[in-house]
Design a protein around this motif. Structure first.
Motif, PDB file in Angstrom:
ATOM      1  N   SER A  64     -58.256  -0.436  58.777  1.00 54.15           N
ATOM      2  CA  SER A  64     -58.457  -0.714  57.355  1.00 54.15           C
ATOM      3  C   SER A  64     -59.252  -2.016  57.201  1.00 54.15           C
ATOM      4  N   HIS A  65     -59.469  -2.384  55.957  1.00 53.12           N
ATOM      5  CA  HIS A  65     -60.129  -3.649  55.648  1.00 53.12           C
ATOM      6  C   HIS A  65     -59.601  -4.148  54.307  1.00 53.12           C
ATOM      7  N   ARG A  66     -59.795  -5.427  54.042  1.00 49.96           N
ATOM      8  CA  ARG A  66     -59.321  -6.045  52.810  1.00 49.96           C
ATOM      9  C   ARG A  66     -60.215  -7.237  52.475  1.00 49.96           C
ATOM     10  N   ILE A  67     -60.126  -7.675  51.216  1.00 47.07           N
ATOM     11  CA  ILE A  67     -60.916  -8.826  50.787  1.00 47.07           C
ATOM     12  C   ILE A  67     -60.387 -10.069  51.490  1.00 47.07           C
ATOM     13  N   SER A  68     -61.298 -10.922  51.889  1.00 49.76           N
ATOM     14  CA  SER A  68     -60.940 -12.119  52.641  1.00 49.76           C
ATOM     15  C   SER A  68     -60.009 -13.004  51.811  1.00 49.76           C
ATOM     16  N   PRO A  69     -58.832 -13.387  52.353  1.00 50.67           N
ATOM     17  CA  PRO A  69     -57.969 -14.332  51.621  1.00 50.67           C
ATOM     18  C   PRO A  69     -58.608 -15.706  51.473  1.00 50.67           C
ATOM     19  N   VAL A  70     -59.531 -16.067  52.379  1.00 48.97           N
ATOM     20  CA  VAL A  70     -60.258 -17.328  52.224  1.00 48.97           C
ATOM     21  C   VAL A  70     -61.131 -17.283  50.971  1.00 48.97           C
ATOM     22  N   ARG A  71     -61.783 -16.138  50.753  1.00 46.23           N
ATOM     23  CA  ARG A  71     -62.581 -15.968  49.541  1.00 46.23           C
ATOM     24  C   ARG A  71     -61.698 -16.028  48.293  1.00 46.23           C
ATOM     25  N   LYS A  72     -60.509 -15.419  48.327  1.00 50.51           N
ATOM     26  CA  LYS A  72     -59.599 -15.472  47.183  1.00 50.51           C
ATOM     27  C   LYS A  72     -59.166 -16.909  46.900  1.00 50.51           C
ATOM     28  N   ALA A  73     -58.856 -17.657  47.959  1.00 49.12           N
ATOM     29  CA  ALA A  73     -58.448 -19.045  47.763  1.00 49.12           C
ATOM     30  C   ALA A  73     -59.584 -19.879  47.169  1.00 49.12           C
ATOM     31  N   ASP A  74     -60.826 -19.626  47.611  1.00 47.69           N
ATOM     32  CA  ASP A  74     -61.976 -20.362  47.087  1.00 47.69           C
ATOM     33  C   ASP A  74     -62.197 -20.044  45.611  1.00 47.69           C
ATOM     34  N   LEU A  75     -62.092 -18.751  45.231  1.00 48.81           N
ATOM     35  CA  LEU A  75     -62.257 -18.380  43.824  1.00 48.81           C
ATOM     36  C   LEU A  75     -61.153 -18.988  42.960  1.00 48.81           C
ATOM     37  N   ALA A  76     -59.912 -19.004  43.483  1.00 52.01           N
ATOM     38  CA  ALA A  76     -58.809 -19.614  42.728  1.00 52.01           C
ATOM     39  C   ALA A  76     -59.048 -21.099  42.537  1.00 52.01           C
ATOM     40  N   ARG A  77     -59.574 -21.782  43.561  1.00 54.59           N
ATOM     41  CA  ARG A  77     -59.860 -23.209  43.442  1.00 54.59           C
ATOM     42  C   ARG A  77     -60.918 -23.471  42.365  1.00 54.59           C
ATOM     43  N   MET A  78     -62.017 -22.674  42.380  1.00 52.83           N
ATOM     44  CA  MET A  78     -63.076 -22.887  41.403  1.00 52.83           C
ATOM     45  C   MET A  78     -62.596 -22.603  39.979  1.00 52.83           C
ATOM     46  N   THR A  79     -61.786 -21.545  39.810  1.00 52.33           N
ATOM     47  CA  THR A  79     -61.262 -21.228  38.480  1.00 52.33           C
ATOM     48  C   THR A  79     -60.355 -22.333  37.969  1.00 52.33           C
ATOM     49  N   LEU A  80     -59.468 -22.843  38.832  1.00 53.82           N
ATOM     50  CA  LEU A  80     -58.559 -23.912  38.398  1.00 53.82           C
ATOM     51  C   LEU A  80     -59.321 -25.199  38.096  1.00 53.82           C
TER      52      LEU A  80
ATOM     53  N   GLU B  66     -62.312 -25.417  36.781  1.00 56.59           N
ATOM     54  CA  GLU B  66     -62.889 -25.282  35.439  1.00 56.59           C
ATOM     55  C   GLU B  66     -61.832 -25.467  34.358  1.00 56.59           C
ATOM     56  N   LYS B  67     -60.642 -24.869  34.572  1.00 59.36           N
ATOM     57  CA  LYS B  67     -59.586 -24.995  33.572  1.00 59.36           C
ATOM     58  C   LYS B  67     -59.100 -26.439  33.440  1.00 59.36           C
ATOM     59  N   LEU B  68     -58.976 -27.132  34.559  1.00 57.87           N
ATOM     60  CA  LEU B  68     -58.557 -28.531  34.506  1.00 57.87           C
ATOM     61  C   LEU B  68     -59.604 -29.402  33.814  1.00 57.87           C
ATOM     62  N   LYS B  69     -60.868 -29.085  34.043  1.00 62.09           N
ATOM     63  CA  LYS B  69     -61.928 -29.851  33.387  1.00 62.09           C
ATOM     64  C   LYS B  69     -61.897 -29.647  31.878  1.00 62.09           C
ATOM     65  N   ASP B  70     -61.653 -28.398  31.442  1.00 60.56           N
ATOM     66  CA  ASP B  70     -61.551 -28.132  30.001  1.00 60.56           C
ATOM     67  C   ASP B  70     -60.335 -28.813  29.386  1.00 60.56           C
ATOM     68  N   ALA B  71     -59.241 -28.914  30.167  1.00 60.53           N
ATOM     69  CA  ALA B  71     -58.018 -29.544  29.643  1.00 60.53           C
ATOM     70  C   ALA B  71     -58.003 -31.047  29.844  1.00 60.53           C
ATOM     71  N   ASP B  72     -59.091 -31.623  30.388  1.00 64.19           N
ATOM     72  CA  ASP B  72     -59.209 -33.063  30.613  1.00 64.19           C
ATOM     73  C   ASP B  72     -58.094 -33.569  31.543  1.00 64.19           C
ATOM     74  N   ILE B  73     -57.887 -32.831  32.658  1.00 69.10           N
ATOM     75  CA  ILE B  73     -56.913 -33.215  33.677  1.00 69.10           C
ATOM     76  C   ILE B  73     -57.675 -33.386  34.987  1.00 69.10           C
ATOM     77  N   SER B  74     -57.431 -34.474  35.671  1.00 63.51           N
ATOM     78  CA  SER B  74     -58.170 -34.788  36.896  1.00 63.51           C
ATOM     79  C   SER B  74     -57.258 -34.645  38.106  1.00 63.51           C
ATOM     80  N   PHE B  75     -57.649 -33.716  39.018  1.00 64.27           N
ATOM     81  CA  PHE B  75     -56.940 -33.512  40.275  1.00 64.27           C
ATOM     82  C   PHE B  75     -57.954 -33.109  41.349  1.00 64.27           C
ATOM     83  N   ASP B  76     -57.663 -33.472  42.588  1.00 69.70           N
ATOM     84  CA  ASP B  76     -58.405 -32.950  43.745  1.00 69.70           C
ATOM     85  C   ASP B  76     -57.670 -31.718  44.265  1.00 69.70           C
ATOM     86  N   ILE B  77     -58.383 -30.598  44.356  1.00 70.42           N
ATOM     87  CA  ILE B  77     -57.745 -29.319  44.720  1.00 70.42           C
ATOM     88  C   ILE B  77     -58.125 -28.982  46.160  1.00 70.42           C
TER      89      ILE B  77
END
Length: 410
Positions: free
Chosen positions: A312-328, A330-341
């Motif tokens: 079988s095959h599946r989507i790379s969990p590394v790719r999922k983690a990278d997409l989750a980091r980029m999405t978070l 953007e959301k933190l930037k919109d909410a004016d919260i500063s964190f290193d992810i």
């Protein structure tokens, strides 16, 4: 077998180098000094000049002498150097260049076709009606053909045996008497218009009445039943479940001083644990897929990177983690919260076959791939050693705001 291969390599290289070297020396000498190494008269003339006291005073003459004197040492030295080179490996790599180009261009499509062909065909199970054994009782169905009533009649028997058939007197019709019906031994009377009603016991009065059982005396509170112990032992406490990788990840985050948020979903990706410190957020994804996996982080035809196993095959969990980091981010930037992810992919029970080849790619993506419990290979760093200590507790108001933000983007 190896010494023979080396001897064969030295022989072939020596022959080819000798032909090339001698022909090259001959062309150089003919072009510049009109000296042919294959003509004995030219060698005799050169010897006579040398014996007669030939004075060498020009650069061109010095070059001629140096070429003649260094020809044999150069030929042997280069022959030895060329014999060390593994020419068979070089030729093999050159011959495989078209195959590598084909795999680079069409390898993913061929892999998908092979995976599809390798899927097992699901065999449809037979229903119970098809596999159940045939009934030994005759079917109760009026639509089946009735047996031939004339097959064994007296006339038929007489015809087969050749004897005259006996005369059967014609029955005289009698008026029905009002007599009670006799009890038949048939369990079911299945007629066309008769109801399905029967009585198993026609004379109920002949059946002896059951005698009442003697009442058993129930034990009072003061009395103790014989089967019950006076001092029953307390039940054993249930065994505690063994701590798995999820608990290990949770405990490590706690030990490092992080505040933990469990079970968040970001960009359709389930994040097992989110460790929060004063300036740091750790997105921890526990990879719970067992078996051997071939990691591939390159996209093909606008498809997400895939990890492949034997079936079988599946989507790379590394790719999922990278997409989750980029999405978070953007959301933190919109909410004016500063964190290193920092995203983490924690290999739990699986094995990444080509992990050593993927370290540079994972570092470029900024995703830390670690292992815990039974995750392999050992070249992957442990999660406990990769995770840094928290740089302080987060602000309570910011922490609550972060939890609300995570619930809103789930």
């Amino acid at each position: 077998m190896k010494p023979l291969l080396v001897l064969f390599r030295i022989t072939i290289v020596g022959l080819l180098w000798s032909v090339f070297f001698i022909e090259g020396i001959r062309v150089i000498l003919l072009t510049n000094w009109h000296f042919d190494v294959f003509r004995p008269t030219h060698w005799l003339h050169a010897w006579e000049l040398w014996s007669s006291g030939w004075v060498i005073d020009e650069a061109k003459e010095w070059a001629f002498i140096l070429i003649i004197l260094t020809a044999v040492p150069v030929w042997i030295t280069v022959w030895a150097a060329l014999s060390v080179v593994r020419w068979e490996k070089i030729f093999k790599d050159i011959s495989l260049i078209p195959v590598k180009i084909f795999n680079y261009l069409f390898g993913s499509q061929v892999k998908k076709i092979a995976d599809t062909a390798a899927l097992k065909v699901v065999k449809k199970k037979k229903s119970y009606k098809e596999i159940r054994p045939k009934s030994l009782r005759p079917p109760l169905d009026d639509s089946l053909p009735a047996p031939d009533k004339q097959a064994f009649s007296p006339e038929r028997r007489a015809t087969l045996s050749g004897t005259p058939a006996p005369r059967i007197p014609t029955p005289v019709p009698q008026t029905p008497k009002s007599e009670p019906k006799e009890f038949t031994h048939s369990l079911f009377e299945l007629g066309d218009n008769e109801p399905l009603d029967f009585d198993l016991f026609a004379e109920a009065e002949t059946k002896p009445e059951p005698q009442p059982k003697p009442e058993q005396k129930k034990p009072t509170r003061q009395e103790t039943p014989p089967n019950r112990k006076k001092n029953p032992e307390p039940p054993a406490p249930p065994a505690k479940p063994r701590s798995g990788s999820v608990n290990s990840t949770f405990e490590l985050l706690k030990q490092k001083g992080y505040e933990i948020i469990t079970g968040a979903t970001i960009k359709n990706t389930f994040i097992d644990f989110i460790g929060v410190s004063s300036n740091q957020i750790c997105l921890c994804i526990n990879d719970k897929e067992p078996g051997d996996w071939l990691a591939d982080e390159e996209r093909f035809n606008d498809e997400e990177p895939l990890w492949f196993s034997e079936s079988s095959h599946r989507i790379s969990p590394v790719r999922k983690a990278d997409l989750a980091r980029m999405t978070l981010q953007e959301k933190l930037k919109d909410a004016d919260i500063s964190f290193d992810i920092t995203p983490f992919v924690i290999e739990q029970i699986g094995n990444i076959i080509n992990a050593e080849d993927m370290f540079d790619i994972w570092n470029d993506l900024g995703v830390k791939v670690t292992r815990i419990d039974r995750g392999t290979p050992k070249e992957i760093p442990l999660f406990a050693k990769t995770l840094e200590d928290a740089d302080g507790a987060p602000d309570k108001a910011v922490f609550e705001k972060l939890k609300k933000l995570l619930r809103s983007i789930a």
